[in-house]
Design a protein around this motif. Sequence first.
Motif, mmCIF file in Angstrom:
data_model
loop_
_atom_site.group_PDB
_atom_site.id
_atom_site.type_symbol
_atom_site.label_atom_id
_atom_site.label_comp_id
_atom_site.label_asym_id
_atom_site.label_seq_id
_atom_site.Cartn_x
_atom_site.Cartn_y
_atom_site.Cartn_z
ATOM 1 N N GLY A 183 0.185 -8.080 6.555
ATOM 2 C CA GLY A 183 -1.063 -7.529 7.090
ATOM 3 C C GLY A 183 -2.226 -7.644 6.124
ATOM 4 N N ASN A 184 -1.961 -7.893 4.819
ATOM 5 C CA ASN A 184 -3.056 -8.060 3.867
ATOM 6 C C ASN A 184 -3.898 -9.275 4.229
ATOM 7 N N SER A 243 -4.656 -13.386 7.628
ATOM 8 C CA SER A 243 -3.769 -12.236 7.559
ATOM 9 C C SER A 243 -2.348 -12.705 7.261
ATOM 10 N N VAL A 244 -1.733 -12.117 6.238
ATOM 11 C CA VAL A 244 -0.375 -12.467 5.836
ATOM 12 C C VAL A 244 0.611 -11.929 6.875
ATOM 13 N N ILE A 245 1.528 -12.795 7.355
ATOM 14 C CA ILE A 245 2.533 -12.342 8.325
ATOM 15 C C ILE A 245 3.951 -12.372 7.756
ATOM 16 N N GLU A 246 4.158 -13.120 6.661
ATOM 17 C CA GLU A 246 5.450 -13.158 5.968
ATOM 18 C C GLU A 246 5.196 -13.422 4.495
ATOM 19 N N ILE A 247 6.083 -12.890 3.636
ATOM 20 C CA ILE A 247 5.954 -13.062 2.192
ATOM 21 C C ILE A 247 7.282 -13.583 1.654
ATOM 22 N N LYS A 307 -10.412 -4.062 -6.982
ATOM 23 C CA LYS A 307 -11.505 -5.026 -7.005
ATOM 24 C C LYS A 307 -11.455 -5.939 -5.781
ATOM 25 N N TYR A 308 -10.269 -5.992 -5.148
ATOM 26 C CA TYR A 308 -10.051 -6.925 -4.053
ATOM 27 C C TYR A 308 -9.611 -6.201 -2.788
ATOM 28 N N LEU A 309 -9.890 -6.829 -1.660
ATOM 29 C CA LEU A 309 -9.596 -6.222 -0.369
ATOM 30 C C LEU A 309 -8.113 -5.899 -0.200
#
Length: 125
Positions: free
Chosen positions: A13-14, A24-28, A104-106
Amino acid sequence: MTNTIQPQELRVGNLVLIDGVPKSVIEISIHGVCYVDDIKLFETYGNISPIPITEEILIKAGFEKSFGTNWEYERSIGAIKMYCLWNTEWYFELGGIYLGDHPKYLHQLQNIYYSLLGKELEIKL
């Protein structure tokens, strides 16, 4: 890329920059992340950049410009108050207790928000 992101910094979700575009990240995985761009795609960490927090991002995340206070931007969610002195430091309080984090980052702001509230920070870029 100078500001690469490490796997342990991310959650599903990041939002991150891939080829200069917010995704949007869906897998890591240990090698990179998956995201959707019409189809599911993969990118390595060396090609992923964090999104710096800007005035535009703060406003899209529901922060409001403060007038007549020491803070330039603020957002309150129940007992949680988030303040920003623009271009210096972030300050987070929970019931008057300083929490001591300075994103500092979203993706860092998204992670703190999720940790405190158990829900995603809604923002559309």
